[in-house]
Design a protein around this motif. Structure first.
Motif, mmCIF file in Angstrom:
data_model
loop_
_atom_site.group_PDB
_atom_site.id
_atom_site.type_symbol
_atom_site.label_atom_id
_atom_site.label_comp_id
_atom_site.label_asym_id
_atom_site.label_seq_id
_atom_site.Cartn_x
_atom_site.Cartn_y
_atom_site.Cartn_z
ATOM 1 N N TYR A 60 42.625 63.873 14.605
ATOM 2 C CA TYR A 60 42.548 65.336 14.486
ATOM 3 C C TYR A 60 41.922 65.942 15.740
ATOM 4 O O TYR A 60 42.470 66.875 16.335
ATOM 5 C CB TYR A 60 41.726 65.693 13.241
ATOM 6 N N ALA A 70 47.391 64.544 21.604
ATOM 7 C CA ALA A 70 48.175 63.982 20.494
ATOM 8 C C ALA A 70 48.872 62.695 20.927
ATOM 9 O O ALA A 70 48.922 61.725 20.164
ATOM 10 C CB ALA A 70 49.196 65.005 20.006
ATOM 11 N N LYS A 74 48.199 58.940 19.318
ATOM 12 C CA LYS A 74 49.273 58.113 18.757
ATOM 13 C C LYS A 74 49.314 56.743 19.432
ATOM 14 O O LYS A 74 49.392 55.717 18.754
ATOM 15 C CB LYS A 74 50.622 58.804 18.897
ATOM 16 N N GLU A 110 48.168 59.851 10.988
ATOM 17 C CA GLU A 110 49.178 60.914 11.008
ATOM 18 C C GLU A 110 48.635 62.193 10.368
ATOM 19 O O GLU A 110 48.919 63.299 10.835
ATOM 20 C CB GLU A 110 50.448 60.459 10.303
ATOM 21 N N TRP A 111 47.874 62.036 9.312
ATOM 22 C CA TRP A 111 47.254 63.185 8.637
ATOM 23 C C TRP A 111 46.419 63.973 9.648
ATOM 24 O O TRP A 111 46.536 65.196 9.753
ATOM 25 C CB TRP A 111 46.371 62.677 7.495
ATOM 26 N N ARG A 113 46.490 63.801 13.035
ATOM 27 C CA ARG A 113 47.297 64.309 14.149
ATOM 28 C C ARG A 113 48.102 65.539 13.767
ATOM 29 O O ARG A 113 48.392 66.388 14.603
ATOM 30 C CB ARG A 113 48.261 63.236 14.657
ATOM 31 N N SER A 114 48.462 65.655 12.492
ATOM 32 C CA SER A 114 49.272 66.798 12.058
ATOM 33 C C SER A 114 48.420 68.055 11.845
ATOM 34 O O SER A 114 48.954 69.093 11.483
ATOM 35 C CB SER A 114 50.029 66.451 10.773
ATOM 36 N N LYS A 116 45.842 68.384 9.684
ATOM 37 C CA LYS A 116 45.246 68.504 8.347
ATOM 38 C C LYS A 116 43.777 68.090 8.406
ATOM 39 O O LYS A 116 43.374 67.285 9.226
ATOM 40 C CB LYS A 116 46.011 67.638 7.352
#
Length: 130
Positions: A60, A70, A74, A110-111, A113-114, A116
């Motif tokens: 995040y 980002a 990843k 992923e949570w 990075r998106s 959230k």
């Protein structure tokens, strides 16, 4: 050489223009620091059940830096999970880093990075300094 390949890949895949190279690299460096800070905090906290929170938080924070952050999040997350899968292959007995745990870690990555809220994974009782 790896850095050059990474930069080339970023420009082709992510469409980073020549004017944005320095910004992208700066974001990637800052994102790497964010990931390292989350990892260091996880090690320091040594709190059972907090692994997914620190995965989400690191991703995040890094992703908030921009496309470079980002990307760094990843790459680091994928390398970390893949390296654990390789080392688990050579270990004897259960190390707790099997395919299921890796999938859950990647979901937390992923949570974060998106965009959230990483506190979704925050365990009860984790000190507020984290």
């Amino acid at each position: 050489m790896k850095l050059f390949v990474g930069i080339l890949l970023c420009s082709l895949v992510l469409g980073v223009s020549s004017q944005r190279w320095l910004t992208f690299l700066k974001e990637a460096g800052q994102g790497t620091k964010d990931m390292w800070r989350a990892y260091s905090d996880m090690r320091e906290a040594n709190y059972i059940g907090a692994d997914k929170y620190f995965h989400a938080r690191g991703n995040y924070d890094a992703a908030r830096r921009g496309p470079g952050g980002a990307w760094a999040a990843k790459v680091i997350s994928d390398l970390r999970e893949n390296s654990q899968r390789v080392t688990d292959f050579f270990r004897h007995g259960s190390s707790g880093h099997g395919a299921e745990d890796s999938k859950a870690d990647q979901a937390a990555n992923e949570w974060g990075r998106s965009g959230k809220d990483p506190n979704h994974f925050r365990p009860d009782g984790l000190p507020s300094k984290y």
